[in-house]
Design a protein around this motif. Structure first.
Motif, PDB file in Angstrom:
ATOM      1  N   SER A 159      -6.979   3.144  -3.932  1.00  0.00           N
ATOM      2  CA  SER A 159      -6.690   4.503  -3.055  1.00  0.00           C
ATOM      3  C   SER A 159      -6.993   3.908  -1.659  1.00  0.00           C
ATOM      4  O   SER A 159      -7.828   2.917  -1.345  1.00  0.00           O
ATOM      5  N   SER A 160      -6.761   4.635  -0.593  1.00  0.00           N
ATOM      6  CA  SER A 160      -6.729   4.276   0.719  1.00  0.00           C
ATOM      7  C   SER A 160      -6.320   5.429   1.528  1.00  0.00           C
ATOM      8  O   SER A 160      -5.362   6.265   1.057  1.00  0.00           O
ATOM      9  N   PHE A 161      -6.968   5.743   2.626  1.00  0.00           N
ATOM     10  CA  PHE A 161      -6.360   6.574   3.621  1.00  0.00           C
ATOM     11  C   PHE A 161      -5.084   6.200   4.784  1.00  0.00           C
ATOM     12  O   PHE A 161      -4.663   6.625   5.505  1.00  0.00           O
TER      13      PHE A 161
ATOM     14  N   PRO B 130      -1.455   4.779   5.271  1.00  0.00           N
ATOM     15  CA  PRO B 130       0.046   5.382   4.857  1.00  0.00           C
ATOM     16  C   PRO B 130       0.389   4.626   3.508  1.00  0.00           C
ATOM     17  O   PRO B 130      -0.143   3.681   3.123  1.00  0.00           O
ATOM     18  N   ASP B 131       1.134   5.289   2.997  1.00  0.00           N
ATOM     19  CA  ASP B 131       1.589   5.035   1.601  1.00  0.00           C
ATOM     20  C   ASP B 131       2.166   3.645   1.478  1.00  0.00           C
ATOM     21  O   ASP B 131       1.789   3.128   0.364  1.00  0.00           O
ATOM     22  N   GLN B 132       2.875   3.349   2.400  1.00  0.00           N
ATOM     23  CA  GLN B 132       3.507   1.998   2.323  1.00  0.00           C
ATOM     24  C   GLN B 132       2.361   0.714   2.290  1.00  0.00           C
ATOM     25  O   GLN B 132       2.572  -0.029   1.732  1.00  0.00           O
ATOM     26  N   GLN B 133       1.591   1.124   3.261  1.00  0.00           N
ATOM     27  CA  GLN B 133       0.554  -0.063   3.165  1.00  0.00           C
ATOM     28  C   GLN B 133      -0.537  -0.160   2.040  1.00  0.00           C
ATOM     29  O   GLN B 133      -0.737  -1.231   1.445  1.00  0.00           O
ATOM     30  N   LEU B 134      -0.734   1.291   1.586  1.00  0.00           N
ATOM     31  CA  LEU B 134      -1.190   1.274   0.185  1.00  0.00           C
ATOM     32  C   LEU B 134      -0.382   0.571  -0.750  1.00  0.00           C
ATOM     33  O   LEU B 134      -0.890  -0.399  -1.526  1.00  0.00           O
ATOM     34  N   GLU B 135       0.796   0.621  -1.026  1.00  0.00           N
ATOM     35  CA  GLU B 135       1.609  -0.263  -1.686  1.00  0.00           C
ATOM     36  C   GLU B 135       1.766  -1.370  -1.683  1.00  0.00           C
ATOM     37  O   GLU B 135       1.854  -2.346  -2.598  1.00  0.00           O
TER      38      GLU B 135
ATOM     39  N   THR C  61      -3.055   7.891  -5.283  1.00  0.00           N
ATOM     40  CA  THR C  61      -3.114   8.787  -4.183  1.00  0.00           C
ATOM     41  C   THR C  61      -3.705  10.058  -4.433  1.00  0.00           C
ATOM     42  O   THR C  61      -3.663  10.857  -3.487  1.00  0.00           O
ATOM     43  N   ALA C  62      -4.265  10.086  -5.330  1.00  0.00           N
ATOM     44  CA  ALA C  62      -5.033  11.752  -5.959  1.00  0.00           C
ATOM     45  C   ALA C  62      -6.056  11.917  -4.767  1.00  0.00           C
ATOM     46  O   ALA C  62      -6.081  13.325  -4.372  1.00  0.00           O
ATOM     47  N   MET C  63      -6.840  11.090  -4.384  1.00  0.00           N
ATOM     48  CA  MET C  63      -8.035  11.082  -3.322  1.00  0.00           C
ATOM     49  C   MET C  63      -7.331  11.697  -2.048  1.00  0.00           C
ATOM     50  O   MET C  63      -7.518  12.703  -1.263  1.00  0.00           O
TER      51      MET C  63
END
Length: 126
Positions: A54-56, A58-63, A98-100
């Motif tokens: 997980s990470s804070f 953006p979702d695209q950078q996490l993916e 992405t739960a956190m």
């Protein structure tokens, strides 16, 4: 293998992977130091381990970061296998969690609702 030992192995794997990320030993440019390893679930037969990331960011950078970790999975497995003395090392699979982030956003929404409710009560009193 007992449940306790599986949990302990998962925690060891989580710590080792987090240290590799923190020390920037994974040379893939997609892997950011802002990625967090939440948990590692090891199968009973030690064949597979699911790593939640997980990470804070953006979702695209996490993916993108998860894809970088997945492509470096062989390097990560071999590096950790040299440190840990287990008979069979599990195959790592990285998944975005992405739960956190969703929980943090939900708390912010609840706090905003509480603030709106308080301000509405104050307006009614006036």
């Amino acid at each position: 293998m007992s449940e306790y030992r599986l949990i302990r192995l998962g925690e060891q794997l989580r710590d080792e992977i987090a240290n590799l990320i923190l020390r920037q030993q994974i040379k893939d440019p997609r892997v950011s130091t802002f990625l967090t390893i939440n948990r590692v679930e090891v199968s009973r037969d030690l064949g597979y381990a699911k790593v939640s990331v997980s990470s804070f960011l953006p979702d695209q950078q996490l993916e993108t970061g998860v894809a970088g970790l997945q492509s470096a999975a062989g390097f990560i497995q071999s590096t950790i296998a040299k440190k840990l003395r287990i008979r069979q090392f599990p195959k790592l699979t990285f998944v975005a969690d992405t739960a956190m982030k969703e929980g943090f956003e939900m708390i912010k929404k609840l706090e905003k609702l509480e603030a709106d409710e308080r301000s509405a009560k104050e307006d009614d009193r006036k």
